[in-house]
Motif scaffolding. Sequence first.
Motif, PDB file in Angstrom:
ATOM      1  N   GLY A 189      -2.750  -6.638   0.669  1.00  0.00           N
ATOM      2  CA  GLY A 189      -1.846  -5.925   1.546  1.00  0.00           C
ATOM      3  C   GLY A 189      -0.552  -6.703   1.621  1.00  0.00           C
ATOM      4  O   GLY A 189      -0.225  -7.476   0.707  1.00  0.00           O
ATOM      5  N   ASN A 190       0.187  -6.544   2.705  1.00  0.00           N
ATOM      6  CA  ASN A 190       1.393  -7.362   2.873  1.00  0.00           C
ATOM      7  C   ASN A 190       1.013  -8.839   2.966  1.00  0.00           C
ATOM      8  O   ASN A 190       1.702  -9.714   2.460  1.00  0.00           O
ATOM      9  N   GLY A 191      -0.132  -9.109   3.612  1.00  0.00           N
ATOM     10  CA  GLY A 191      -0.812 -10.389   3.497  1.00  0.00           C
ATOM     11  C   GLY A 191      -1.956 -10.177   2.527  1.00  0.00           C
ATOM     12  O   GLY A 191      -2.525  -9.087   2.469  1.00  0.00           O
ATOM     13  N   ALA A 192      -2.293 -11.174   1.735  1.00  0.00           N
ATOM     14  CA  ALA A 192      -3.285 -10.944   0.684  1.00  0.00           C
ATOM     15  C   ALA A 192      -4.112 -12.191   0.425  1.00  0.00           C
ATOM     16  O   ALA A 192      -3.616 -13.317   0.523  1.00  0.00           O
ATOM     17  N   THR A 219       6.066 -11.221   2.084  1.00  0.00           N
ATOM     18  CA  THR A 219       7.175 -12.136   2.393  1.00  0.00           C
ATOM     19  C   THR A 219       6.753 -13.601   2.308  1.00  0.00           C
ATOM     20  O   THR A 219       7.568 -14.479   2.566  1.00  0.00           O
ATOM     21  N   ARG A 220       5.497 -13.870   1.972  1.00  0.00           N
ATOM     22  CA  ARG A 220       5.003 -15.250   1.870  1.00  0.00           C
ATOM     23  C   ARG A 220       4.940 -15.676   0.413  1.00  0.00           C
ATOM     24  O   ARG A 220       4.551 -14.908  -0.461  1.00  0.00           O
ATOM     25  N   ASP A 257       7.986  -3.928   0.145  1.00  0.00           N
ATOM     26  CA  ASP A 257       7.178  -2.706   0.092  1.00  0.00           C
ATOM     27  C   ASP A 257       6.849  -2.422  -1.369  1.00  0.00           C
ATOM     28  O   ASP A 257       7.732  -2.057  -2.162  1.00  0.00           O
ATOM     29  N   LEU A 258       5.577  -2.590  -1.732  1.00  0.00           N
ATOM     30  CA  LEU A 258       5.202  -2.482  -3.139  1.00  0.00           C
ATOM     31  C   LEU A 258       5.437  -1.077  -3.684  1.00  0.00           C
ATOM     32  O   LEU A 258       5.705  -0.911  -4.877  1.00  0.00           O
ATOM     33  N   VAL A 306      -2.480  -2.236  -0.660  1.00  0.00           N
ATOM     34  CA  VAL A 306      -2.168  -2.238  -2.084  1.00  0.00           C
ATOM     35  C   VAL A 306      -3.419  -2.012  -2.914  1.00  0.00           C
ATOM     36  O   VAL A 306      -3.428  -1.186  -3.840  1.00  0.00           O
ATOM     37  N   GLY A 307      -4.470  -2.709  -2.601  1.00  0.00           N
ATOM     38  CA  GLY A 307      -5.706  -2.595  -3.371  1.00  0.00           C
ATOM     39  C   GLY A 307      -6.284  -1.195  -3.363  1.00  0.00           C
ATOM     40  O   GLY A 307      -6.830  -0.723  -4.371  1.00  0.00           O
TER      41      GLY A 307
END
Length: 370
Positions: A189-192, A219-220, A257-258, A306-307
């Motif tokens: 996701g935005n964190g992964a 953003t990381r 944003d992917l 995302v996944g």
Amino acid sequence: MRILVLNAGSSSLKYELFDNLESVASGVVEHIGEPGGVKDHEAALEMAEKRLVEGGFLESFARLDGIGHRVVHGGERFVAPTRIDETVVEAIRELIPLAPLHNPANLQGIESMAKKAPGVPQVAVFDTAFHQTMPKEAWLYAIPTEFYERDGLRRYGFHGTSHHYVAKEAAKRLGKPLDACNLVTMHLGNGASLCAVWEGQSVDTSMGFTPLAGLVMGTRSGDIDPEIPIWMMKRGIDADKVLNKQSGLKGLCGDNDLRRIEERAAGGDAKSKTALKVYVHRIRHYLGAYIAQLGRVDAVVFTAGVGEHSVLVRQMVCEGLEPLGLFLDTEKNLRGEAVISAENSPVGIFVIPTDEEKEIAVQTEAVIGR
């Protein structure tokens, strides 16, 4: 049994009501403590209660059977969901230095609900708990051991509730008990983060002492040379801000944003194409490492925003991995099916929507039903 699941952030409160583990209502109160928003978490809970009562879902919070809280950091002390009492509250408070942005807000939700519904049992479900089965060689950093012994510096891992949930769902899909399954679960996701699951237990994960480690994220930065933040700080650069909020996909192409990145890449934007390649390269790096570590793998699982939704990322991750036993069925992937591996694939490739709130409800019910 009616369980309310709460995820209290610094300026938001997400809630979801479950009746016999079926979701019946959910919502979010935002801008807590900000201009135009409610005053504090107690006021946010009052708003949530009002919405649930007016919707006919609940008479009052006092009529709940249990309340489950997402708590980001449980350190080494909490290895399972835990019924909350004063001792647990103080332990969560003591762990604030390990999660200064999250545990204080989680505590506010717990303490506010204790005032609103003092007779209802509350349960803390920790993001870090699932990873407490990692062997020492997976979580101990190669720095002077006093930093671990005195300060608790070690790999903890996060997204544990999500990894645990999709691992259980993957076991059902395989028709095997969880403790007979070896999996690589990928929360993208935005964190992964990725997790290596051996016989149903986490044995390694890509996030570390903080959620900054591991994969390239929205953003990381994920993994970088540890000298880089030192280099930044010597030059007066706010390394924390840069690495947590201005890096990752955003740092590479100006967007986190992917979906938009994929569109721009398809339109020929060079930076977006590069960002996608870097993003996928890091996922494949960890996926290959975890397959090697596990030896035998029953399935790999894609989950989170995302996944679950990016056909392109799933295709790029799996491309050329047939020697590792992963044979992607491109048509199934394009259709977004639940099983996207080919019929002859030795390793299953699954797409499983995560449901951290339901997992918290399941664990909460298990604790209060003991």
